[in-house]
Every structure is written in C-alpha cells, then in structure tokens.
Design a protein around this motif. Structure first.
Motif, PDB file in Angstrom:
ATOM      1  N   VAL A 164      18.504   5.648  -5.146  1.00  0.00           N
ATOM      2  CA  VAL A 164      17.320   5.488  -4.267  1.00  0.00           C
ATOM      3  C   VAL A 164      16.034   5.077  -4.829  1.00  0.00           C
ATOM      4  O   VAL A 164      15.567   4.108  -4.379  1.00  0.00           O
ATOM      5  CB  VAL A 164      16.890   7.221  -3.733  1.00  0.00           C
ATOM      6  CG1 VAL A 164      15.684   6.782  -2.870  1.00  0.00           C
ATOM      7  CG2 VAL A 164      17.874   7.663  -2.826  1.00  0.00           C
ATOM      8  N   ALA A 165      16.000   5.327  -6.055  1.00  0.00           N
ATOM      9  CA  ALA A 165      14.690   4.508  -6.967  1.00  0.00           C
ATOM     10  C   ALA A 165      15.102   3.133  -6.912  1.00  0.00           C
ATOM     11  O   ALA A 165      14.244   2.496  -6.718  1.00  0.00           O
ATOM     12  CB  ALA A 165      14.653   5.276  -8.198  1.00  0.00           C
ATOM     13  N   LEU A 166      16.313   2.785  -7.302  1.00  0.00           N
ATOM     14  CA  LEU A 166      16.684   1.335  -7.296  1.00  0.00           C
ATOM     15  C   LEU A 166      16.565   0.688  -5.923  1.00  0.00           C
ATOM     16  O   LEU A 166      16.034  -0.535  -5.733  1.00  0.00           O
ATOM     17  CB  LEU A 166      18.069   1.222  -7.798  1.00  0.00           C
ATOM     18  CG  LEU A 166      18.211   1.482  -9.359  1.00  0.00           C
ATOM     19  CD1 LEU A 166      19.555   1.340  -9.824  1.00  0.00           C
ATOM     20  CD2 LEU A 166      17.489   0.563 -10.310  1.00  0.00           C
ATOM     21  N   GLN A 167      17.116   1.499  -5.054  1.00  0.00           N
ATOM     22  CA  GLN A 167      16.897   1.072  -3.521  1.00  0.00           C
ATOM     23  C   GLN A 167      15.552   0.803  -3.006  1.00  0.00           C
ATOM     24  O   GLN A 167      15.134  -0.569  -2.563  1.00  0.00           O
ATOM     25  CB  GLN A 167      17.480   1.882  -2.515  1.00  0.00           C
ATOM     26  CG  GLN A 167      17.317   1.448  -0.966  1.00  0.00           C
ATOM     27  CD  GLN A 167      18.377   0.677  -0.606  1.00  0.00           C
ATOM     28  OE1 GLN A 167      19.359   0.307  -1.309  1.00  0.00           O
ATOM     29  NE2 GLN A 167      18.136   0.098   0.410  1.00  0.00           N
ATOM     30  N   ILE A 168      14.494   1.639  -3.519  1.00  0.00           N
ATOM     31  CA  ILE A 168      13.034   1.477  -3.190  1.00  0.00           C
ATOM     32  C   ILE A 168      12.392   0.400  -3.744  1.00  0.00           C
ATOM     33  O   ILE A 168      11.522  -0.429  -3.421  1.00  0.00           O
ATOM     34  CB  ILE A 168      12.395   2.764  -3.288  1.00  0.00           C
ATOM     35  CG1 ILE A 168      12.818   3.939  -2.478  1.00  0.00           C
ATOM     36  CG2 ILE A 168      10.769   2.649  -3.362  1.00  0.00           C
ATOM     37  CD1 ILE A 168      12.147   5.105  -2.516  1.00  0.00           C
ATOM     38  N   SER A 173      12.305   0.160  11.037  1.00  0.00           N
ATOM     39  CA  SER A 173      11.010   0.299  10.530  1.00  0.00           C
ATOM     40  C   SER A 173      11.036   0.743   8.837  1.00  0.00           C
ATOM     41  O   SER A 173       9.844   1.036   8.126  1.00  0.00           O
ATOM     42  CB  SER A 173      10.092   1.525  11.255  1.00  0.00           C
ATOM     43  OG  SER A 173      10.857   2.668  10.915  1.00  0.00           O
ATOM     44  N   VAL A 174      12.098   0.784   8.359  1.00  0.00           N
ATOM     45  CA  VAL A 174      12.365   1.099   6.906  1.00  0.00           C
ATOM     46  C   VAL A 174      12.141  -0.100   5.924  1.00  0.00           C
ATOM     47  O   VAL A 174      12.934  -0.934   5.426  1.00  0.00           O
ATOM     48  CB  VAL A 174      13.890   1.655   6.732  1.00  0.00           C
ATOM     49  CG1 VAL A 174      14.100   2.224   5.041  1.00  0.00           C
ATOM     50  CG2 VAL A 174      14.187   2.922   7.833  1.00  0.00           C
ATOM     51  N   GLN A 175      10.975  -0.178   5.746  1.00  0.00           N
ATOM     52  CA  GLN A 175      10.304  -1.341   4.775  1.00  0.00           C
ATOM     53  C   GLN A 175       9.490  -0.994   3.717  1.00  0.00           C
ATOM     54  O   GLN A 175       9.533  -1.239   2.580  1.00  0.00           O
ATOM     55  CB  GLN A 175       9.564  -2.237   5.740  1.00  0.00           C
ATOM     56  CG  GLN A 175      10.592  -2.863   6.781  1.00  0.00           C
ATOM     57  CD  GLN A 175       9.634  -3.369   7.878  1.00  0.00           C
ATOM     58  OE1 GLN A 175       8.337  -3.235   8.020  1.00  0.00           O
ATOM     59  NE2 GLN A 175      10.445  -4.016   8.978  1.00  0.00           N
ATOM     60  N   SER A 176       8.652   0.019   3.902  1.00  0.00           N
ATOM     61  CA  SER A 176       7.668   0.847   3.045  1.00  0.00           C
ATOM     62  C   SER A 176       8.474   2.048   2.126  1.00  0.00           C
ATOM     63  O   SER A 176       9.344   2.357   2.740  1.00  0.00           O
ATOM     64  CB  SER A 176       6.410   1.202   3.905  1.00  0.00           C
ATOM     65  OG  SER A 176       6.822   2.325   4.461  1.00  0.00           O
ATOM     66  N   PRO A 177       7.960   2.135   0.766  1.00  0.00           N
ATOM     67  CA  PRO A 177       8.319   3.373   0.339  1.00  0.00           C
ATOM     68  C   PRO A 177       8.270   4.566   0.731  1.00  0.00           C
ATOM     69  O   PRO A 177       9.163   5.388   0.887  1.00  0.00           O
ATOM     70  CB  PRO A 177       7.452   3.346  -1.186  1.00  0.00           C
ATOM     71  CG  PRO A 177       7.076   2.043  -1.194  1.00  0.00           C
ATOM     72  CD  PRO A 177       6.801   1.553   0.244  1.00  0.00           C
ATOM     73  N   GLY A 178       7.223   4.845   1.858  1.00  0.00           N
ATOM     74  CA  GLY A 178       7.239   6.088   2.555  1.00  0.00           C
ATOM     75  C   GLY A 178       8.375   6.277   3.583  1.00  0.00           C
ATOM     76  O   GLY A 178       9.060   7.139   3.823  1.00  0.00           O
TER      77      GLY A 178
END
Length: 252
Positions: A60-64, A129-134
């Motif tokens: 997930v960290a790499l994905q973000i 909408s899945v673009q920002s880290p949040g």
C-alpha cells in the motif's frame, strides 16, 4: 496525472470485464494462498495474519508513493489484501470464537463505517476519485474490510448454512449476475453497485478456493493448496499482461 487537461487519472483500474475476471481469480488465490500459509505450513492464523499485514502495508505504501496506476503493483496489493482477509477472518471467527455470523456482522459494520467516513470526509467514494493519499487510504481500508467480510460470509454460507461449496458458488455467482442486470438495466447508483459486487466476488472466491483444496469427504477436490495457488497466480499474471489495463478517470 491529467489527460487533455480535462480529466484526471485515478491510481486504480477502470472497471471493465477484465477487472472482474482478474478480481475473481485473485480472491480465489487469496483463499488457497492464505490457507497454504496458515494451515499447510502450520503457522496458524495469527502469525500468518502478521506476515500478510506486513506485506500488505508495504505494498500500500508503494501504491500511494507511485506516480500513477501500475497494474502489477495494484494487483499484487489486491492479492495481499485478499490473503490477509483470509487469515484475519479465520482468526476472528475461529481463534476468537465469534463464529461466522458474528464475524460477518462485525466486518459489515466496519465496512459500512469506513465508506460512511470516506464519503463524509472526502465527498466521493467512487474509484475515479482515488487519486490523493487520503482517498487511497480509505480505498485500501475499505478493500481490506470487504475482503475479510467476504471470507467470513463465504464460510458462513458454505459451512454454517450447509449449502456446500458449489451451493455457495451458485448463490454468489447468481447475486453477481443480478447486480450486472441492475447495472445495465436500471439507474441505480453505479458506485453502490460496484462496492456490492466487489464484496460479493470475495465469498465467491472463498467457496471456490475451498472447493479446490478441501478434502473429498468435505465436498472438495483435495488439490494441493500450493499447486492450486501457483496455477491461479499464473492465470492472474497472464490476464494482467494480456487484457487492457487502464486507469479509472474522473472528469472535472
């Protein structure tokens, strides 16, 4: 990342038939792979969950951190979430003793709470909408709860309700066909239908995975969990490479 200055690409894939084919395969892989580590290797549910959650958090960290949609990284993260869902659900329902029905109710509550908070805080819960880290954080938390819920729900249907693996597969497969009919034949929320389908692919994968590796006396095929996982992983890699993979878009 923008396209023609009008649309922004999300960091997750567009929802296509190929997406759902791969999703069903990786959820089945999550079942056989999770059981291979926790049961066949004898590590137990808690230790296996610790292993998979470490891998999942790292991915997930790499994905973000990634600049855009990376198909192999994305699907590796999904696989990590679904293997984690398998061992986490088994730990909650078996080791903690809350049972499949109790585990399913708890996980459904957590899933709905996550979607509610995501909607309230960021305003949208669609994949575009899945673009920002949040948004990515909420997306992967939602996926984790959905994968874990799906495992518990699949076991509850096949075992507690006595429908067996093929009976469970028929129910969840039929439910997915109904959702597809609603998607193309009604004006119901596309986002709502997506998340319902996303949840239901997991118990479908769970019961199919159990059918592949459970003993013949229990209605399974008694295949090696490692062999089944290897074949499923090869099929997933082939589909990712062969099928078009594009990022979801959000129009401004």
């Amino acid at each position: 990342m923008t396209v023609s200055g009008k649309e922004t690409l999300a960091k997750v894939p567009a929802i296509t038939l190929g997406f759902w084919l791969i999703k069903v395969l990786v959820t089945t892989l999550g079942e056989t792979g999770g059981d291979a580590v926790s049961m066949s290797l004898g590590l137990g549910y808690l230790a296996s969950t610790g292993i998979f959650i470490t891998v999942f958090v790292a991915l997930v960290a790499l994905q973000i951190k990634a600049a855009g949609f990376r198909p192999f990284l994305y699907w590796a993260t999904i696989i990590a979430s679904t293997t984690l869902g398998t061992t986490l659900a088994d730990f909650a329902t078996r080791s903690l003793g809350i049972g499949y029905s109790g585990g399913s109710a708890l996980l459904l509550s957590l899933l709905l709470l996550t979607l509610f908070c995501w909607q309230r805080l960021l305003g949208r819960i669609d994949v575009g909408s899945v673009q920002s880290p949040g948004a990515e954080g909420f997306y992967w938390l939602t996926i984790t709860f959905s994968q874990t819920l799906g495992t518990a729900l699949g076991d509850w249907t096949a075992d507690t309700q006595g429908l067996g693996y093929m009976g469970g597969a028929a129910i969840f497969g039929g439910a997915l066909l109904l959702l597809a009919t609603l998607y193309y034949g009604t004006a119901l929320s596309r986002t709502g239908l997506f998340w319902l389908a996303f949840v239901l692919t997991r118990p479908l994968g769970a019961v199919v995975g159990d059918f592949l590796d459970k003993p013949l006396a229990q209605g399974g095929l008694e295949l090696s969990r490692f062999s089944a996982s290897a074949c499923l992983a090869a099929a997933v890699l082939l589909l990712i490479a062969a099928l078009p993979q594009r990022a979801a878009r959000k129009g401004h």
